[in-house]
Structures are given as C-alpha cells and as structure tokens.
Enzyme design. Structure first.
Site, PDB file in Angstrom:
ATOM      1  N   LYS A  51       0.837  -1.210   0.000  1.00 25.97           N
ATOM      2  CA  LYS A  51       0.000   0.000   0.000  1.00 25.97           C
ATOM      3  C   LYS A  51       0.871   1.260   0.000  1.00 25.97           C
ATOM      4  O   LYS A  51       2.058   1.198   0.355  1.00 25.97           O
ATOM      5  CB  LYS A  51      -0.928  -0.017   1.213  1.00 25.97           C
ATOM      6  CG  LYS A  51      -0.194  -0.022   2.532  1.00 25.97           C
ATOM      7  CD  LYS A  51      -1.123  -0.338   3.707  1.00 25.97           C
ATOM      8  CE  LYS A  51      -0.347  -0.365   5.005  1.00 25.97           C
ATOM      9  NZ  LYS A  51      -1.175  -0.844   6.133  1.00 25.97           N
ATOM     10  N   ARG A 148     -10.815  -0.158  14.444  1.00 26.84           N
ATOM     11  CA  ARG A 148     -10.867   0.560  13.159  1.00 26.84           C
ATOM     12  C   ARG A 148     -11.845  -0.201  12.266  1.00 26.84           C
ATOM     13  O   ARG A 148     -13.033  -0.214  12.485  1.00 26.84           O
ATOM     14  CB  ARG A 148      -9.477   0.668  12.524  1.00 26.84           C
ATOM     15  CG  ARG A 148      -8.521   1.526  13.335  1.00 26.84           C
ATOM     16  CD  ARG A 148      -7.208   1.843  12.613  1.00 26.84           C
ATOM     17  NE  ARG A 148      -6.762   0.847  11.654  1.00 26.84           N
ATOM     18  CZ  ARG A 148      -5.539   0.760  11.163  1.00 26.84           C
ATOM     19  NH1 ARG A 148      -4.609   1.616  11.536  1.00 26.84           N
ATOM     20  NH2 ARG A 148      -5.218  -0.153  10.294  1.00 26.84           N
ATOM     21  N   TYR A 281      13.239  30.428   7.827  1.00 24.40           N
ATOM     22  CA  TYR A 281      12.067  31.161   8.306  1.00 24.40           C
ATOM     23  C   TYR A 281      11.957  31.134   9.823  1.00 24.40           C
ATOM     24  O   TYR A 281      12.146  30.094  10.450  1.00 24.40           O
ATOM     25  CB  TYR A 281      10.796  30.560   7.710  1.00 24.40           C
ATOM     26  CG  TYR A 281      10.724  30.646   6.202  1.00 24.40           C
ATOM     27  CD1 TYR A 281      10.831  31.875   5.553  1.00 24.40           C
ATOM     28  CD2 TYR A 281      10.528  29.501   5.445  1.00 24.40           C
ATOM     29  CE1 TYR A 281      10.740  31.951   4.165  1.00 24.40           C
ATOM     30  CE2 TYR A 281      10.431  29.562   4.063  1.00 24.40           C
ATOM     31  CZ  TYR A 281      10.552  30.789   3.422  1.00 24.40           C
ATOM     32  OH  TYR A 281      10.462  30.859   2.060  1.00 24.40           O
ATOM     33  N   MET A 328       9.982  24.411   2.173  1.00 21.34           N
ATOM     34  CA  MET A 328       9.351  23.537   1.185  1.00 21.34           C
ATOM     35  C   MET A 328      10.379  22.810   0.332  1.00 21.34           C
ATOM     36  O   MET A 328      10.223  21.632   0.003  1.00 21.34           O
ATOM     37  CB  MET A 328       8.421  24.346   0.269  1.00 21.34           C
ATOM     38  CG  MET A 328       7.581  23.475  -0.651  1.00 21.34           C
ATOM     39  SD  MET A 328       6.535  24.406  -1.768  1.00 21.34           S
ATOM     40  CE  MET A 328       5.378  25.147  -0.622  1.00 21.34           C
TER      41      MET A 328
HETATM   42  C1  LIG Z   1      -0.330  -1.840   6.675  1.00 22.90           C
HETATM   43  C2  LIG Z   1      -0.906  -3.121   7.118  1.00 22.90           C
HETATM   44  C3  LIG Z   1      -0.076  -4.224   7.366  1.00 22.90           C
HETATM   45  C4  LIG Z   1       1.433  -4.135   7.356  1.00 22.90           C
HETATM   46  O1  LIG Z   1       1.875  -3.645   8.595  1.00 22.90           O
HETATM   47  P1  LIG Z   1       3.445  -3.542   8.907  1.00 22.90           P
HETATM   48  O2  LIG Z   1       3.509  -3.231  10.365  1.00 22.90           O
HETATM   49  O3  LIG Z   1       3.983  -2.462   8.046  1.00 22.90           O
HETATM   50  O4  LIG Z   1       4.023  -4.862   8.581  1.00 22.90           O
HETATM   51  C5  LIG Z   1      -0.674  -5.433   7.647  1.00 22.90           C
HETATM   52  N1  LIG Z   1      -2.016  -5.551   7.705  1.00 22.90           N
HETATM   53  C6  LIG Z   1      -2.844  -4.511   7.495  1.00 22.90           C
HETATM   54  C7  LIG Z   1      -4.310  -4.713   7.572  1.00 22.90           C
HETATM   55  C8  LIG Z   1      -2.321  -3.261   7.213  1.00 22.90           C
HETATM   56  O5  LIG Z   1      -3.149  -2.228   7.009  1.00 22.90           O
END
Ligand SMILES: *Cc1c(COP(=O)(O)O)cnc(C)c1O
Length: 395
Positions: A51, A148, A281, A328
C-alpha cells in the site's frame, strides 16, 4: 534531441535529476528482507504489503522483487492500488481491504483481486459479483480490538450467516478470515493475547459455519517478529520488507533486516557567514560563531517533515544536524568553518539509509515513526532502483 532534454546534464555522469536528489531503492535488500521473513514465518505464507506506493519505495519494482524472493501474496489498502499490479501483468494472489461505497468492486472481482469484508461491503460485493458474472473471493475481517475496520465480535455470526447465504447463491467464496493487531510493537502488552484469543474464536465460528478457509491471517511486521503464535497461515509483511524495525528498542540490524531506501541530495550551496547569522524562516537558529552553511535541496515538498528539528545528515564523513526550519524545498546544515566552502558544492548529503543516519533518527527528530518517514517521501523525489549500493558519489 527530440525531448529537448539533454541526456547528459553537463556533469559527465548522465541524466541530471537523479543525480541531484534521489531516493535509491535497494531491491536486493527488499529480496533479502523477504527471504529472512519467509524463514521466520514458515510454514506460513508471506504477503508483501504494498500500500501507499510500497511505503514510498515504488509499487511495481517492489512487487517484482518481493515475488522473486518468494512472497506468495500481495496486499493493499485500496482496490485502486491493487489494480496497478494487475495492469502491469502481475497475477499473484492479491488482497485489498479498505473500501468505500465508490470502490470498483466489479472490476476487482473480474481481475481476481480478493476483497476484505468488514460488514456493509458484503451486499455490494455480492451485487458486483452478479454484474461481473464471477464469484468474489472474500476475506472476512474481525475487529478483535483495534477499533478501526473489521466486524465487531457481537455481529460476527450475523456476518457469517449473510456470507454463507451469498456463498450458497454462488456469488462469493469466503476464502479467508483476518484481523489486525493494535499493540504488537509492544510485545509485553496483554492486549495482543486477547486479540488472538478472539481471533481463534472467530476462525472457529467461520469454520463451523462451513467455510473452507484457505488463509487465516493476523500478523503485521511486529507480530511476525515477536509473536510466532500470530502467524497462522499467512503473515502480512509491510515495514520489515523495507528493512525497518517496528520496535523502539531494536534496530534493523538487530532484526537481521536491511533498510532499502537511501535518501540523498547534492549540496546546492555552501557559504561563509558571520556569527549571529539567522537561518531559515522564523530565524529559530543563529550561528554562534563565523561558520559555513550548507544548503540541502530537500524540504517538506519532498516529504522531509517540517516538524523535524535537528534531523541528521551525513556530509563528507560527518553527521550533522539540520538547523532552523525545514522549508518547502530546502534546509540548512551548519558545517562549521570551512577553508574552501565552494569545494563542497555538489557533495552528497545523505539524510538516511546506507552509510548515513537512519530513518528512525529522522522519525525521532520529527516526533513520528519510521513508517511515516519513508512513506512520505514525495513524488518530486526521483526513485532510482539499485542492487546494493550505487554511484556516482561525490563530484
Ligand atoms: C499496513 C498493514 C499491514 C502491514 O503492517 P506492517 O507493520 O507495516 O508490517 C498489515 N495488515 C494490514 C491490515 C495493514 O493495514
């Protein structure tokens, strides 16, 4: 030249932008990290979690490297992210688990992307399966405590019944049950035990409902490394694949992992300034004595957090803190007095990775975690894929 872009930008080394500023991604580190986790997790299969553009490392090269190293599955939050690997011709088993009512479920089904289901998605996915004229493959997600996504335990049996009805209609197959852990990065906390107990109960109920599960999965990187009892049939490997440690008291090296990203920029300018010179800044830093200031051409537009104070940079064999606010496009390092400041223009400054500081140090400087430091490196920074280390170094 048709594009109007000279192939050699004048420094004799080849195309320009990569040499000015780049995130080098060491694909051999990705492969070695995956292999290490395959050993640790065996006989469980490893899902490479890709992801957010593979945590900033670039989804397609990392997907290829992870599969080469033996990862069995690919994992994404959004269907739209998973479609990118399908478009590239990658057919490995793939799961996407975070959806909205606008998610392209029918396309996901048609392209053999497995779908995580927490509740409301089930009806939509069944309808999409009808439209796609193909049964969806779903992994039911139980919320064992993270709060979640995932189905609350009180509603789990209802979800199982609804899924069984759709399965009987031929609209879907429940092939997986999964959950996500909340505190696996703190291995001493008891909540992981109760999450795993709830998970086993949810799996038993699913099997009791007649589902023939291919994969039960719960472990993220911290659980892979600290909780063998969370491995089940598959582990979901994110952070560790990129070579970073999820634990505050263990480094990558302690875990046998190698950070894959090295963030580098050439110094854009070096100049002598008097004592009392304000920097960036807000003038939050002033030089204590006459000194030389180096300008590093990376800032929050590149994903270097503006909140970072004293983020370390390796220059010419010395690790020095960033001074003043991150802007930036740029920030400043105080080099101390230099005899020939101009000679340092064009030298490499390593923010993290390789022989330089770690992403963890930048995370500490910005009050965040290493996950965020690599993931937020922005598209303005060219990615360069390497095996091991790569030149050119200093001009
Ligand atoms: C991002 C994610 C992972 C991976 O987690 P890591 O700690 O980066 O290995 C696994 N399962 C779900 C559902 C996630 O959202």
């Amino acid at each position: 030249m048709e594009s109007g872009v000279p192939e050699d930008a004048g420094h004799g080394f080849g195309p320009g932008p990569l040499f000015e500023r780049r995130a080098e991604i060491d694909l051999s580190a990705i492969r070695d990290n995956v292999k290490r986790v395959i050993e640790l997790a065996a006989p469980a299969t490893v899902m490479a979690v890709l992801k957010a553009d593979a945590y900033g490392h670039g989804v397609l090269p990392v997907a290829a490297a992870a599969l080469q190293a033996g990862a069995g599955w690919l994992g994404f939050a959004h269907i739209s992210e998973a479609l990118v690997v399908r478009d590239a011709g990658i057919t490995a088993p793939t799961l996407a688990w975070l959806h909205t009512t606008d998610a392209p479920f029918a396309e996901a089904i048609a392209r053999n992307i497995d779908l995580g289901v927490s509740g409301w998605e089930l009806d939509r996915i069944a309808a999409a399966a009808k439209q796609a004229e193909q049964p969806a493959r779903v992994h039911l997600k139980i919320d064992t405590g993270l709060g979640r996504n995932g189905c609350p335990p009180a509603q789990w049996e209802r979800l199982l019944r609804a899924a069984a009805a759709y399965q009987d209609e031929g609209l879907l197959r429940v092939v997986g049950v999964f959950t996500h852990l909340a505190v696996a990065d703190e291995p001493d906390r008891a909540e992981t035990d109760s999450q795993l107990t709830l998970f086993r109960e949810a799996v038993d109920l699913a099997e009791g409902a007649g589902f023939d599960l291919e994969v039960r999965h719960a472990a993220n990187t911290p659980a892979i490394l600290s909780r063998p009892d969370a491995h089940f049939d598959m582990v979901r490997l994110g952070l560790g694949m990129y070579g970073l440690s999820p634990f505050s008291d263990q480094t990558s090296q302690d875990l046998g992992l190698r950070p894959a990203m090295r963030l580098v920029a050439r110094i854009a300018n070096v100049k002598n300034v008097p004592a009392g010179q304000g920097v960036s800044y807000g003038l939050t830093y002033r030089t204590a004595e006459p000194t030389s200031l180096a300008l590093i051409p990376m800032g929050y537009g590149d994903g270097v957090p503006r909140s970072a104070v004293g983020g370390p940079v390796l220059i010419d064999g010395r690790t020095l803190p960033s001074r003043g606010r991150i802007a930036m496009d740029q920030f400043v390092v105080d080099l101390g007095p230099q005899e020939d400041p101009a000679a340092l223009v064009g030298r490499e400054a390593v923010l993290f990775g390789g022989e330089g500081p770690s992403a963890d140090e930048w995370a500490a400087a910005a009050h965040t975690i290493n996950y965020e430091i690599v993931t937020r490196v922005s598209p303005r920074v060219p990615r360069l894929y390497v095996e091991g280390t790569w030149g050119p170094k200093d001009v």
